[in-house]
Write an enzyme that holds these catalytic residues in place. Structure first.
Site, short mmCIF file in Angstrom:
data_model
loop_
_atom_site.label_atom_id
_atom_site.label_comp_id
_atom_site.label_asym_id
_atom_site.label_seq_id
_atom_site.Cartn_x
_atom_site.Cartn_y
_atom_site.Cartn_z
N GLU A 1 3.25 -8.84 15.16
CA GLU A 1 2.59 -9.27 16.39
C GLU A 1 2.80 -10.76 16.62
O GLU A 1 3.03 -11.22 17.73
CB GLU A 1 1.10 -8.94 16.31
CG GLU A 1 0.39 -9.14 17.63
CD GLU A 1 -1.06 -8.68 17.58
OE1 GLU A 1 -1.77 -8.93 18.56
OE2 GLU A 1 -1.46 -8.07 16.58
N ARG B 1 0.81 -1.22 0.00
CA ARG B 1 0.00 0.00 0.00
C ARG B 1 0.85 1.26 0.00
O ARG B 1 0.36 2.33 -0.36
CB ARG B 1 -1.02 -0.04 1.13
CG ARG B 1 -2.10 -1.09 0.85
CD ARG B 1 -3.14 -1.18 1.93
NE ARG B 1 -2.57 -1.49 3.22
CZ ARG B 1 -2.58 -2.68 3.80
NH1 ARG B 1 -3.13 -3.69 3.19
NH2 ARG B 1 -2.04 -2.86 4.98
#
Length: 170
Positions: free
Chosen positions: A95, A58
């Site tokens: 994460e 992106r």
């Protein structure tokens, strides 16, 4: 224009408890997309820099039209194995696990000033990795731009010392 109104929030994606900020609704709105790129360009009009760098994928969507608007070159930072030339790499933590980004060794010359553009600042790992790649090649980070910043994840803390701007904050 209130760009936050153009972002679709999808609950429980990609997992329960996450409220995903979907930029595709902003991107498909020609006026909103143009306004966002114009706002970035306005922020950069008095800044001295040579290139815009965007991490996959992106960052390409934000960085390339901005590079075009500013009459600057664009440098992609990609996942491993996607760039055909000689690269350097940076590994960063996610994460759950880790990931790697690469940049061509000849993409940035020592002393070139670079603006990094991406869609989202969350925990800051992707952008910090991108910054490390730019600086390893001798580039100077003149600024870091995001469409969205998730302030509650404190990603900006990792980017202390850099000029960070976000158009939308949650």
């Amino acid at each position: 224009m209130d760009l936050k109104e153009k972002i679709r929030v999808i609950p429980d994606f990609p997992e329960k408890g996450i409220r995903f900020k979907d930029i595709t609704t902003l991107l498909k709105d020609a006026d909103a997309f143009r306004y966002a790129i114009d706002q970035f360009a306005k922020d950069l009009q008095d800044k001295e820099f040579d290139l815009i760098v965007g991490p996959e994928s992106r960052g390409f969507i934000i960085g390339t039209p901005l590079a075009y608007a500013m009459k600057k070159g664009f440098v992609p930072v990609r996942k491993p194995g996607k760039l055909p030339g000689e690269t350097i790499r940076s590994e960063y933590k996610l994460e759950y696990g880790s990931d790697i980004l690469e940049i061509h060794k000849d993409a940035i010359q020592p002393g070139q000033k670079v603006v990094i553009a991406d869609d989202l600042l969350a925990t800051g790992g992707t952008i910090l990795s991108t910054i490390k790649l730019v600086e390893e090649l001798g580039g100077e980070v003149a600024g870091v731009l995001f469409l969205i910043e998730l302030t509650y994840l404190n990603g900006r803390e990792l980017l202390k010392g850099y000029d960070v701007k976000a158009l939308i904050q949650y």
